[in-house]
Write a protein that holds these residues in place. Structure first.
Motif, PDB file in Angstrom:
ATOM      1  N   GLY A  52       0.808  -1.221   0.000  1.00 33.97           N
ATOM      2  CA  GLY A  52       0.000   0.000   0.000  1.00 33.97           C
ATOM      3  C   GLY A  52       0.835   1.262   0.000  1.00 33.97           C
ATOM      4  N   GLY A  53       2.006   1.213  -0.644  1.00 34.74           N
ATOM      5  CA  GLY A  53       2.867   2.385  -0.716  1.00 34.74           C
ATOM      6  C   GLY A  53       3.797   2.542   0.477  1.00 34.74           C
ATOM      7  N   GLN A  54       3.692   1.670   1.459  1.00 36.70           N
ATOM      8  CA  GLN A  54       4.569   1.733   2.634  1.00 36.70           C
ATOM      9  C   GLN A  54       5.601   0.613   2.543  1.00 36.70           C
ATOM     10  N   GLU A  55       6.861   0.968   2.661  1.00 33.75           N
ATOM     11  CA  GLU A  55       7.938  -0.012   2.562  1.00 33.75           C
ATOM     12  C   GLU A  55       8.291  -0.566   3.938  1.00 33.75           C
ATOM     13  N   THR A  56       8.405  -1.900   4.007  1.00 32.58           N
ATOM     14  CA  THR A  56       8.849  -2.584   5.214  1.00 32.58           C
ATOM     15  C   THR A  56       9.980  -3.516   4.818  1.00 32.58           C
ATOM     16  N   ILE A  57      11.061  -3.497   5.588  1.00 32.52           N
ATOM     17  CA  ILE A  57      12.169  -4.417   5.349  1.00 32.52           C
ATOM     18  C   ILE A  57      12.038  -5.557   6.351  1.00 32.52           C
TER      19      ILE A  57
END
Length: 190
Positions: A134-139
């Protein structure tokens, strides 16, 4: 062990797996609950005239009830190589839940997010995975897991300079998107 001796326990297991009582199965098959109980306990031999309505209502095959050997449990499906990814499908094709080990290559640019119906669960086996949700980056690091609604635009790729190996579990819609093989994509025999 005598394979016919396994018939009763297999019938009972199939009935219980479908959350049916003896009475409910008796109503559906027209066979008395006492006869069904004697079949399950091995106190009565089963003829085809009795077994056929039972297997029909339980949704099992006669072969599964009287199988003399266990089926080969191994899953042997071709490896898919696409866009730098290596996809090893780990569940049988007919399974309602699909599992795959996916190796994502490192990419400097983010892949285009996609959507589909269902849910996805993933677990990072090695490397670092970039999840754009949803447009949010998580590593995600080794040992971390994520679960999400796949109707939210999402994309995954490795980050940190090397590939990322991920164990992914998804429903049919997710399997079609992630592990489909088009007519012009050869599957690897390994």
């Amino acid at each position: 062990m005598d394979e016919l001796a396994l018939l009763g326990p297999r019938l009972r297991a199939a009935r219980i797996a479908r959350d049916l009582t003896l009475e409910a199965l008796a109503t559906r098959t027209g066979i008395s609950a006492s006869t069904l109980s004697r079949l399950e306990s091995g106190k009565r031999q089963a003829g085809l005239e009795v077994l056929l309505p039972i297997v029909k209502h339980l949704g099992v095959s006669l072969d599964a009830l009287v199988r003399t050997t266990a089926p080969d449990p191994r899953v042997r499906r071709p490896i898919i190589r696409r866009d730098g990814m290596v996809i090893a499908r780990l569940s049988p094709e007919e399974s309602p839940t699909q599992t795959a080990k996916i190796t994502y290559p490192h990419r400097a640019a983010r892949p285009t997010p996609k959507t589909h119906t269902g849910r996805e669960w993933l677990y990072v086996l090695s490397g670092r995975l970039r999840l754009d949700l949803g447009g949010q980056e998580t590593i995600l690091e080794v040992g971390e897991a994520a679960e999400f609604d796949t109707q939210i635009p999402h994309a995954m790729s490795a980050t940190g300079g090397g590939p990322a190996e991920v164990l992914s579990i998804f429903d049919e819609a997710g399997a079609r998107l992630h592990t489909r093989v088009s007519a012009n994509e050869p599957e690897s025999p390994d």
